[in-house]
Scaffold this active site. Structure first.
Site, PDB file in Angstrom:
ATOM      1  N   CYS A 183       0.804  -1.215   0.000  1.00 54.72           N
ATOM      2  CA  CYS A 183       0.000   0.000   0.000  1.00 54.72           C
ATOM      3  C   CYS A 183       0.842   1.272   0.000  1.00 54.72           C
ATOM      4  O   CYS A 183       0.310   2.364  -0.219  1.00 54.72           O
ATOM      5  CB  CYS A 183      -0.925   0.013   1.225  1.00 54.72           C
ATOM      6  SG  CYS A 183      -0.049   0.147   2.813  1.00 54.72           S
ATOM      7  N   GLN A 184       2.152   1.176   0.256  1.00 59.69           N
ATOM      8  CA  GLN A 184       2.966   2.386   0.387  1.00 59.69           C
ATOM      9  C   GLN A 184       2.875   3.325  -0.814  1.00 59.69           C
ATOM     10  O   GLN A 184       2.874   4.550  -0.635  1.00 59.69           O
ATOM     11  CB  GLN A 184       4.430   2.008   0.650  1.00 59.69           C
ATOM     12  CG  GLN A 184       4.682   1.376   2.000  1.00 59.69           C
ATOM     13  CD  GLN A 184       4.563  -0.139   1.951  1.00 59.69           C
ATOM     14  OE1 GLN A 184       4.004  -0.687   1.001  1.00 59.69           O
ATOM     15  NE2 GLN A 184       5.105  -0.818   2.939  1.00 59.69           N
TER      16      GLN A 184
END
Length: 263
Positions: free
Chosen positions: A83-84
């Site tokens: 998700c970064q």
């Protein structure tokens, strides 16, 4: 009447197995897991010791999946891809982030050809990548949509919004598989899945099941995850199982109903 075959699940970016736990509750058998993190892998090895595991999604191919499982395809591939690149807590570089691994999940889907694909990510993906992801899925024969579901909707004490991307294989993609391996794709409109989700009852967080710390021996928490994780990162990245369970349960019901009709 022959026995209806089991529902099968391949888990990518597995973490500590939140989606896998929900998949079990829904009636799927997880037959493969892929997780990079050492601590999370120890959790998986404790609770799913016999399941083949890959460390790096880039090393998972259709060929070695078959070699290790004896299966050409599965009913569903799930993946909470990193998700970064999309998180508001990061730089939100999207596809320019070196942790942008969605293309690897897309490749695995293209090689293994599941009936269903379930992606999971943070809300930031709606602004930074969802149109491209849906377009790329469509380009390899999958149609679908997106749900934004907060954990508080299933009784959690925190909001924890998550985006779930659900896609279903368009039937014509399966012609080759049916001819080569006898694998048949049932003729179902994905809108049935969306309707089933909208009609699904939310689960309370006392639903039985948990993943506990492999070393702490502490009691299980009421949300299906352990109280004693020694890595907050694992909890922070994990999906609350009850959050995704209604989706998986709806998919399982659609698949089983389809198989019954073709018996």
């Amino acid at each position: 009447m022959r026995t209806i075959e089991k529902l099968t699940h391949l888990s990518l970016f597995t973490g500590i197995g939140g989606i896998d736990l929900a998949a079990e509750w829904a009636g799927f058998e997880t037959i493969g897991q892929c997780e990079w993190g050492d601590y999370a892998t120890k959790v998986l090895e404790k609770h799913w010791p016999a399941i083949p595991k890959w460390k790096d999604v880039r090393s998972l191919t259709g060929d070695n999946f078959y070699e290790r499982t004896g299966m050409r395809t599965v009913d569903i591939i799930s993946g909470g891809f990193p998700c970064q690149p999309y998180s508001i807590a990061g730089k939100q570089r999207g596809k320019d982030d070196d942790r942008y691994l969605w293309p690897e999940m897309l490749r695995v889907v293209q090689e293994i050809k599941p009936t269903w694909v379930l992606g999971e990510n943070v809300v930031g993906i709606l602004r930074l990548g969802i149109e491209k992801i849906l377009s790329e899925l469509e380009s390899i024969g999958y149609q679908g949509g997106v749900f934004q579901i907060p954990a508080c909707s299933v009784g959690a004490a925190h909001k924890r919004d998550r985006v779930f991307i659900i896609s279903y294989a368009i039937g014509k993609r399966w012609d080759g598989l049916e001819q080569e391996h006898g694998i048949r794709c049932p003729d179902i409109d994905i809108s049935n899945a969306f309707e089933a989700w909208n009609n699904a009852e939310h689960l309370s967080l006392d639903f039985y099941g948990a993943i506990s710390n492999p070393s702490s021996g502490k009691k299980r928490n009421d949300n299906g995850l352990s109280e004693g994780m020694d890595r907050l990162e694992c909890i922070g990245n994990a999906v609350v199982p009850q959050q995704v369970y209604p989706i998986l349960k709806s998919i399982a019901e659609i698949e089983l109903n389809s198989r019954r009709k073709t018996e």
